[in-house]
Scaffold this motif. Structure first.
Motif, PDB file in Angstrom:
ATOM      1  N   LEU A 126     -10.951 -18.049 -17.351  1.00 45.21           N
ATOM      2  CA  LEU A 126     -10.093 -17.011 -16.790  1.00 45.21           C
ATOM      3  C   LEU A 126     -10.218 -15.750 -17.638  1.00 45.21           C
ATOM      4  CD1 LEU A 126      -6.769 -18.949 -16.037  1.00 45.21           C
ATOM      5  CD2 LEU A 126      -8.627 -18.407 -14.457  1.00 45.21           C
ATOM      6  N   THR A 127     -10.191 -14.589 -16.976  1.00 47.44           N
ATOM      7  CA  THR A 127     -10.327 -13.320 -17.686  1.00 47.44           C
ATOM      8  C   THR A 127      -9.030 -12.524 -17.619  1.00 47.44           C
ATOM      9  OG1 THR A 127     -11.392 -12.468 -15.667  1.00 47.44           O
ATOM     10  CG2 THR A 127     -12.823 -13.028 -17.518  1.00 47.44           C
ATOM     11  N   THR A 128      -8.778 -11.749 -18.673  1.00 47.14           N
ATOM     12  CA  THR A 128      -7.551 -10.972 -18.764  1.00 47.14           C
ATOM     13  C   THR A 128      -7.749  -9.800 -19.704  1.00 47.14           C
ATOM     14  OG1 THR A 128      -5.157 -11.135 -19.116  1.00 47.14           O
ATOM     15  CG2 THR A 128      -6.563 -12.270 -20.702  1.00 47.14           C
ATOM     16  N   GLU A 129      -6.772  -8.906 -19.724  1.00 45.02           N
ATOM     17  CA  GLU A 129      -6.803  -7.817 -20.698  1.00 45.02           C
ATOM     18  C   GLU A 129      -6.351  -8.328 -22.055  1.00 45.02           C
ATOM     19  OE1 GLU A 129      -2.551  -7.571 -19.112  1.00 45.02           O
ATOM     20  OE2 GLU A 129      -4.534  -8.048 -18.328  1.00 45.02           O
ATOM     21  N   VAL A 130      -6.877  -7.759 -23.110  1.00 44.17           N
ATOM     22  CA  VAL A 130      -6.508  -8.158 -24.467  1.00 44.17           C
ATOM     23  C   VAL A 130      -5.883  -6.951 -25.149  1.00 44.17           C
ATOM     24  CG1 VAL A 130      -7.314  -9.100 -26.663  1.00 44.17           C
ATOM     25  CG2 VAL A 130      -8.419  -9.808 -24.532  1.00 44.17           C
ATOM     26  N   TRP A 131      -4.579  -7.015 -25.368  1.00 46.67           N
ATOM     27  CA  TRP A 131      -3.845  -5.875 -25.939  1.00 46.67           C
ATOM     28  C   TRP A 131      -4.188  -5.642 -27.396  1.00 46.67           C
ATOM     29  CZ3 TRP A 131       1.880  -7.005 -24.199  1.00 46.67           C
ATOM     30  CH2 TRP A 131       1.903  -7.186 -22.818  1.00 46.67           C
ATOM     31  N   TRP A 132      -4.244  -6.750 -28.117  1.00 41.92           N
ATOM     32  CA  TRP A 132      -4.521  -6.713 -29.550  1.00 41.92           C
ATOM     33  C   TRP A 132      -5.240  -7.998 -29.909  1.00 41.92           C
ATOM     34  CZ3 TRP A 132      -2.957 -10.263 -33.223  1.00 41.92           C
ATOM     35  CH2 TRP A 132      -3.217  -9.927 -34.553  1.00 41.92           C
ATOM     36  N   SER A 133      -6.157  -7.906 -30.844  1.00 46.77           N
ATOM     37  CA  SER A 133      -6.931  -9.073 -31.239  1.00 46.77           C
ATOM     38  C   SER A 133      -7.034  -9.134 -32.760  1.00 46.77           C
ATOM     39  CB  SER A 133      -8.340  -8.977 -30.638  1.00 46.77           C
ATOM     40  OG  SER A 133      -9.211  -9.908 -31.256  1.00 46.77           O
ATOM     41  N   PRO A 134      -7.067 -10.340 -33.323  1.00 45.05           N
ATOM     42  CA  PRO A 134      -7.329 -10.451 -34.757  1.00 45.05           C
ATOM     43  C   PRO A 134      -8.659  -9.814 -35.158  1.00 45.05           C
ATOM     44  CG  PRO A 134      -6.513 -12.531 -33.904  1.00 45.05           C
ATOM     45  CD  PRO A 134      -6.768 -11.648 -32.721  1.00 45.05           C
ATOM     46  N   MET A 135      -9.544  -9.618 -34.178  1.00 45.63           N
ATOM     47  CA  MET A 135     -10.844  -9.030 -34.469  1.00 45.63           C
ATOM     48  C   MET A 135     -10.814  -7.502 -34.497  1.00 45.63           C
ATOM     49  SD  MET A 135     -12.487 -11.685 -35.002  1.00 45.63           S
ATOM     50  CE  MET A 135     -14.047 -10.877 -35.306  1.00 45.63           C
ATOM     51  N   SER A 136      -9.669  -6.917 -34.142  1.00 44.54           N
ATOM     52  CA  SER A 136      -9.560  -5.461 -34.143  1.00 44.54           C
ATOM     53  C   SER A 136      -9.800  -4.909 -35.540  1.00 44.54           C
ATOM     54  CB  SER A 136      -8.167  -5.040 -33.665  1.00 44.54           C
ATOM     55  OG  SER A 136      -7.967  -3.665 -33.874  1.00 44.54           O
ATOM     56  N   GLY A 137     -10.405  -3.749 -35.616  1.00 41.93           N
ATOM     57  CA  GLY A 137     -10.685  -3.126 -36.907  1.00 41.93           C
ATOM     58  C   GLY A 137      -9.541  -2.300 -37.452  1.00 41.93           C
ATOM     59  N   ASN A 138      -8.421  -2.216 -36.711  1.00 44.39           N
ATOM     60  CA  ASN A 138      -7.284  -1.420 -37.168  1.00 44.39           C
ATOM     61  C   ASN A 138      -6.525  -2.107 -38.290  1.00 44.39           C
ATOM     62  OD1 ASN A 138      -7.647   0.648 -35.166  1.00 44.39           O
ATOM     63  ND2 ASN A 138      -6.861  -0.809 -33.667  1.00 44.39           N
ATOM     64  N   LYS A 139      -5.826  -1.295 -39.096  1.00 44.38           N
ATOM     65  CA  LYS A 139      -5.035  -1.822 -40.207  1.00 44.38           C
ATOM     66  C   LYS A 139      -3.581  -1.390 -40.084  1.00 44.38           C
ATOM     67  CE  LYS A 139      -8.631  -2.224 -43.749  1.00 44.38           C
ATOM     68  NZ  LYS A 139      -9.005  -1.897 -45.151  1.00 44.38           N
ATOM     69  N   SER A 140      -2.701  -2.154 -40.730  1.00 44.10           N
ATOM     70  CA  SER A 140      -1.281  -1.838 -40.739  1.00 44.10           C
ATOM     71  C   SER A 140      -0.986  -0.731 -41.740  1.00 44.10           C
ATOM     72  CB  SER A 140      -0.469  -3.076 -41.100  1.00 44.10           C
ATOM     73  OG  SER A 140       0.868  -2.732 -41.416  1.00 44.10           O
ATOM     74  N   SER A 141      -0.209   0.259 -41.303  1.00 44.98           N
ATOM     75  CA  SER A 141       0.212   1.322 -42.220  1.00 44.98           C
ATOM     76  C   SER A 141       1.322   0.844 -43.150  1.00 44.98           C
ATOM     77  CB  SER A 141       0.720   2.523 -41.407  1.00 44.98           C
ATOM     78  OG  SER A 141       1.858   2.158 -40.637  1.00 44.98           O
ATOM     79  N   LEU A 142       1.939  -0.285 -42.831  1.00 41.54           N
ATOM     80  CA  LEU A 142       3.024  -0.829 -43.660  1.00 41.54           C
ATOM     81  C   LEU A 142       2.510  -1.725 -44.772  1.00 41.54           C
ATOM     82  CD1 LEU A 142       5.909  -1.850 -41.208  1.00 41.54           C
ATOM     83  CD2 LEU A 142       5.988  -0.150 -43.035  1.00 41.54           C
ATOM     84  N   THR A 143       1.642  -2.651 -44.407  1.00 39.21           N
ATOM     85  CA  THR A 143       1.201  -3.671 -45.365  1.00 39.21           C
ATOM     86  C   THR A 143      -0.232  -3.473 -45.834  1.00 39.21           C
ATOM     87  OG1 THR A 143       0.402  -5.155 -43.627  1.00 39.21           O
ATOM     88  CG2 THR A 143       2.733  -5.329 -44.239  1.00 39.21           C
TER      89      THR A 143
END
Length: 426
Positions: free
Chosen positions: A292-309
């Motif tokens: 099944l296919t779907t949209e992925v809002w956020w993934s552990p594979m994303s290259g973004n980082k947290s500005s908090l931690t």
């Protein structure tokens, strides 16, 4: 006779003076008691803890509290009018997956709990009623995780600011995924008569022809529909190779199982909103979640980082698994990012005065774990998504392959290409 009058006059003057002194003392005491009571910043979050959207709300408030853990250990955020740091406290109110209950929860947080900032997430059923309450009571409100088009339909907004993606982005992601496999380019649409269903239908109709697709649309129908036979027969007669559903998880489960039972197995089955979470895929049973296919809002594979931690998406996911023993989920990133936004706003505002907080929200310009957040003149910060396919996993029973990243190239594609639904004829 004159003396008693003087006594009465003196007594009256004394009583008036005493009353004034008590009133002044009372005012001073009241001000002091408010300051003494204000030992924390109070954030109210409306969240679907129960009901058909409970899978969206799972993880709150653990994720949000983990995000601000280090800040609270250091005393919190400096607030100028109190001349000190105040820690953040979060109150979570259950929307029960109902717009009516969401509105009630928001009003209680504002009027009874006296929160300083309001937050909401997880589909227009929760976000839009909360935004309406924030506008009515003129309190700063930060929302995420609701189709931006559906959110904008409730505007214009003066006090609420939203971060999420638009239906135009969503439809492009699906079209890009469908382009990867050979089909007859006929799409059957299952979309109820709710804000998300209406929004995706309108955009699909505008886009499919230019991409060479034909849309078979049976029309809108009530949420919680139990019998999809008429739609299924229409799809079979039209010989659709692709079906797209925009439904809540239990409604999609009903429709997908009936399709299987009635002999409709499309080459591609895409489901927006309904299968974001591995638990919902597993709940389908009988391996009905495969490919099944779907949209992925956020993934552990994303290259973004947290500005908090400072954590990467992968590190944030690992922290969640260590904390709970559970598989990371698509909403984890947005839950964390919402706290990134709130903390950034409060640090810049250094105040709990509503207009100052609102001005700080308006000036937001921050890189978060879900991407860049900067609000436009309609109070919207547009984010983006990628396309994914559920497959049987190695670490977890169901894992997500990223099969389309045109909207967010920072998210790497998985090695395995997109596959047909088992049992369909390629």
């Amino acid at each position: 006779m004159g003396k008693p009058k003087m006594d009465r006059l003196t007594t009256m003057i004394f009583i008036v003076a005493l009353a004034a002194m008590i009133a002044l003392a009372g005012c001073g005491k009241s001000t002091g008691s408010v300051e003494a009571r204000k030992d924390y910043i109070l954030i109210g979050r409306v969240n679907p803890v129960t009901g058909p959207l409970a899978s969206f709300g799972a993880g709150t408030p653990q994720i949000e509290e983990k995000a601000i853990e280090a800040i609270n250990k250091e005393g919190g955020i400096y607030i100028a009018e109190y001349g000190k740091k105040l820690p953040i406290k979060i109150i979570v109110a259950d929307s029960e997956s109902s717009p009516t209950k969401a509105a009630e929860a928001a009003n209680k947080l504002i009027l009874q709990d006296k929160v300083d900032i309001l937050m909401a997430a997880h589909t227009p059923d929760t976000v839009n009623p909360v935004a309406a309450a924030a506008e009515r009571h003129k309190i700063p409100c930060i929302t995420v995780d609701a189709l931006s088009d559906a959110w904008l339909s409730g505007g214009p907004y003066a006090w609420t600011y939203h971060a999420f993606w638009k239906v135009n982005t969503l439809v492009d992601v699906y079209l890009d995924m469908w382009d990867q496999l050979a089909t007859n380019k006929k799409i059957g649409l299952i979309a109820p008569n709710d804000p998300d269903g209406i929004a995706i239908t309108d955009t699909l109709k505008k886009k499919v022809q230019a991409r060479g697709y034909t849309l078979v649309d049976p029309g809108r129908f009530p949420p919680n529909t139990k019998d999809y036979t008429a739609m299924i027969n229409q799809f079979k007669q039209a010989d659709v190779d692709i079906v797209l559903a925009m439904q809540i998880p239990p409604d999609f489960a009903t429709a997908w199982k009936q399709m299987q039972q009635q002999g409709l197995v499309p080459k591609i089955m895409s489901a927006a909103k309904a299968i974001l979470f591995p638990a919902d895929v597993a709940a389908l049973g009988d391996n009905l979640g495969e490919n099944l296919t779907t949209e992925v809002w956020w993934s552990p594979m994303s290259g973004n980082k947290s500005s908090l931690t400072g954590q990467s998406s992968q590190e944030l996911a690992a922290t969640w698994t260590e904390l709970t023993g559970k598989q990371p989920m698509a909403t984890l990133g947005y839950k964390h990012a919402s706290m990134e936004i709130v903390v950034d706003v409060l640090k810049r505002a250094q105040s709990l005065e509503r207009n100052k907080i609102r001005e700080a929200i308006k000036a937001t310009n921050i890189d978060t774990v879900v991407g860049h957040v900067q609000y436009n003149d309609r109070n919207l910060a547009e984010t983006f998504v990628v396309g994914g396919q559920w497959v049987k996993g190695k670490t977890w029973p169901w894992e997500m392959n990223i099969v389309n990243n045109k909207k967010m190239t920072i998210v790497p594609l998985s090695p395995a290409p997109m596959q047909y639904i088992p049992g369909s004829q390629p």
